[in-house]
Design an enzyme around this catalytic site. Structure first.
Site, mmCIF file in Angstrom:
data_model
loop_
_atom_site.group_PDB
_atom_site.id
_atom_site.type_symbol
_atom_site.label_atom_id
_atom_site.label_comp_id
_atom_site.label_asym_id
_atom_site.label_seq_id
_atom_site.Cartn_x
_atom_site.Cartn_y
_atom_site.Cartn_z
ATOM 1 N N ASP A 73 -6.357 10.658 -2.625
ATOM 2 C CA ASP A 73 -5.608 9.668 -2.689
ATOM 3 C C ASP A 73 -5.687 9.404 -3.904
ATOM 4 O O ASP A 73 -4.967 8.366 -4.678
ATOM 5 C CB ASP A 73 -5.486 8.066 -1.388
ATOM 6 C CG ASP A 73 -4.167 8.895 -0.478
ATOM 7 O OD1 ASP A 73 -2.798 9.128 -0.255
ATOM 8 O OD2 ASP A 73 -4.751 8.709 0.932
ATOM 9 N N GLU A 78 -4.295 3.116 -9.014
ATOM 10 C CA GLU A 78 -4.173 1.293 -8.875
ATOM 11 C C GLU A 78 -4.896 0.126 -7.772
ATOM 12 O O GLU A 78 -5.414 -0.237 -7.616
ATOM 13 C CB GLU A 78 -2.536 0.739 -8.539
ATOM 14 C CG GLU A 78 -1.961 -0.823 -7.993
ATOM 15 C CD GLU A 78 -0.934 -0.928 -7.448
ATOM 16 O OE1 GLU A 78 -0.684 -2.006 -8.900
ATOM 17 O OE2 GLU A 78 -0.165 -0.515 -6.794
ATOM 18 N N ASP A 79 -4.643 1.474 -6.577
ATOM 19 C CA ASP A 79 -5.560 0.496 -5.662
ATOM 20 C C ASP A 79 -7.404 -0.149 -5.738
ATOM 21 O O ASP A 79 -7.420 -0.672 -5.257
ATOM 22 C CB ASP A 79 -5.848 1.434 -4.184
ATOM 23 C CG ASP A 79 -4.406 1.714 -4.066
ATOM 24 O OD1 ASP A 79 -3.592 0.363 -4.370
ATOM 25 O OD2 ASP A 79 -3.684 2.407 -3.395
ATOM 26 N N ARG A 98 -10.540 6.158 1.219
ATOM 27 C CA ARG A 98 -10.675 6.132 -0.048
ATOM 28 C C ARG A 98 -11.024 4.886 -0.534
ATOM 29 O O ARG A 98 -11.744 4.437 -1.851
ATOM 30 C CB ARG A 98 -9.276 4.837 -0.560
ATOM 31 C CG ARG A 98 -8.091 6.125 -0.219
ATOM 32 C CD ARG A 98 -6.629 5.400 -0.773
ATOM 33 N NE ARG A 98 -6.708 5.727 -1.854
ATOM 34 C CZ ARG A 98 -5.901 5.031 -3.003
ATOM 35 N NH1 ARG A 98 -4.957 4.613 -2.385
ATOM 36 N NH2 ARG A 98 -5.705 4.925 -4.085
ATOM 37 N N ARG A 143 -4.622 -3.822 4.586
ATOM 38 C CA ARG A 143 -6.053 -2.883 3.065
ATOM 39 C C ARG A 143 -7.163 -3.995 3.301
ATOM 40 O O ARG A 143 -8.191 -3.508 2.886
ATOM 41 C CB ARG A 143 -5.135 -2.179 2.189
ATOM 42 C CG ARG A 143 -4.307 -0.758 2.753
ATOM 43 C CD ARG A 143 -5.486 0.141 3.122
ATOM 44 N NE ARG A 143 -4.844 1.290 3.338
ATOM 45 C CZ ARG A 143 -4.114 2.776 3.088
ATOM 46 N NH1 ARG A 143 -3.922 2.504 1.672
ATOM 47 N NH2 ARG A 143 -3.344 3.771 3.678
ATOM 48 N N HIS A 173 1.265 -2.079 1.621
ATOM 49 C CA HIS A 173 1.263 -3.387 0.783
ATOM 50 C C HIS A 173 2.022 -4.571 0.019
ATOM 51 O O HIS A 173 3.178 -4.123 0.731
ATOM 52 C CB HIS A 173 0.528 -2.391 -0.947
ATOM 53 C CG HIS A 173 -0.169 -1.413 -1.094
ATOM 54 N ND1 HIS A 173 -0.280 -0.347 -1.529
ATOM 55 C CD2 HIS A 173 -1.670 -1.997 -0.290
ATOM 56 C CE1 HIS A 173 -1.719 0.207 -1.482
ATOM 57 N NE2 HIS A 173 -2.779 -0.947 -0.628
ATOM 58 N N CYS A 258 1.920 2.765 -8.429
ATOM 59 C CA CYS A 258 0.233 2.587 -8.364
ATOM 60 C C CYS A 258 -0.372 3.896 -8.653
ATOM 61 O O CYS A 258 -1.978 4.760 -9.175
ATOM 62 C CB CYS A 258 -0.157 3.597 -6.375
ATOM 63 S SG CYS A 258 1.269 4.641 -6.122
#
Ligand code: CIR
Length: 264
Positions: A73, A78-79, A98, A143, A173, A258
């Site tokens: 991923d 963005e995460d 992740r 998350r 999200h 993202c």
């Protein structure tokens, strides 16, 4: 304030987007709400390049990082980070596959901003952070936990930001449920988040459940091609839109926000 390895911070007036090339392993991505479908990785790479070109057409410089095949991923940059005006936060992505992406992107982000880093038991995905000026709305989601929100609030205390938690239900999200389109307008699917926390915005309700995730760049909304009713709604409301085909990345539950970390 710490900055990774004491690296010099680049100050540039040209808006820049950090992106990361698509992992060969994208088919092993995390999925929460969508059923797994085969992803054409070669097509995903072409779509990712077209997305970068769309940003370039809006005056954005692309800083593309190499793929990380150990993180399926990792294209969703963005995460693992949040980039603000004064600092960047290396987050603690809230799914085990992740979790180490923050460490993997820290050096690239440290070129632009001094860093702060979250630590356990905090979890927070950047996709849960909707910024409206100096107000940050942070989704409490599968998350992002309360400790993640509390650490972010503590890190930003010396600066003039507010941090407000928003309950997310039914979406990955907060940014799946709503994004800021500019001009005091929140584009949203109200089914997926408690929007009562948002102050001083008018609500534009997307006619397509997954259509609320748009990326505002220089007054243009970059959005997926496959939400034509949402696009028509935005255009009728006076917004300029730039559709891009991200179908293969959508199969991995990604969208237009993202795929980049914008530094404006
Ligand atoms: C994940 O589940 O983490 C990825 N498959 C999708 C992440 C999308 N990120 C985002 O919208 N901010």
């Amino acid at each position: 304030m710490p900055s990774a390895g004491g690296a010099a911070v680049v100050l540039s007036s040209v808006p820049t987007a950090i992106t990361r090339a698509v992992s060969a392993t994208l088919n092993d991505c995390q999925l929460t709400w969508k059923k797994r479908e085969p992803i054409d990785v070669a097509l995903a790479r072409r779509q990712h390049r077209a997305y970068e070109q769309a940003l370039e057409s809006l005056g954005v410089r692309i800083d593309q990082l190499p793929p990380l095949d150990q993180f399926p991923d990792a294209v969703f940059v963005e995460d693992p980070a949040i980039i603000l005006d004064e600092l960047a936060v290396i987050t603690a992505p809230g799914t085990p596959s992740r979790a180490a992406e923050g460490a993997a992107i820290a050096d690239a982000v440290a070129k632009y901003r001094p860093l702060q880093r979250m630590s356990p038991p905090a979890t927070l995905d950047g996709g849960d952070v909707v910024r409206i000026g100096r107000d940050l709305y942070v989704g409490r989601s599968k998350r992002t936990n309360d400790e993640g929100i509390a650490q972010l609030r503590a890190m930003l205390r010396p600066f003039d930001y507010t941090v407000t938690a928003v309950a997310v239900h039914g979406a990955l999200h907060l940014k799946t449920a709503c994004t800021y389109a500019g001009h005091d307008t929140l584009l949203a699917n109200p089914e997926w988040a408690d929007l009562s926390a948002f102050r001083g915005v008018r609500l534009l309700t997307t006619p397509e459940p997954w259509g609320a995730c748009v990326l505002e760049v220089n007054n243009v909304l970059v959005m997926p091609t496959n939400y034509p009713a949402t696009r028509a709604l935005l255009e009728r409301a006076g917004f300029s839109t730039l559709p891009v085909d991200v179908s293969e990345l959508q199969k991995a539950e990604g969208g237009c926000t993202c795929l980049s970390l914008l530094i404006q």
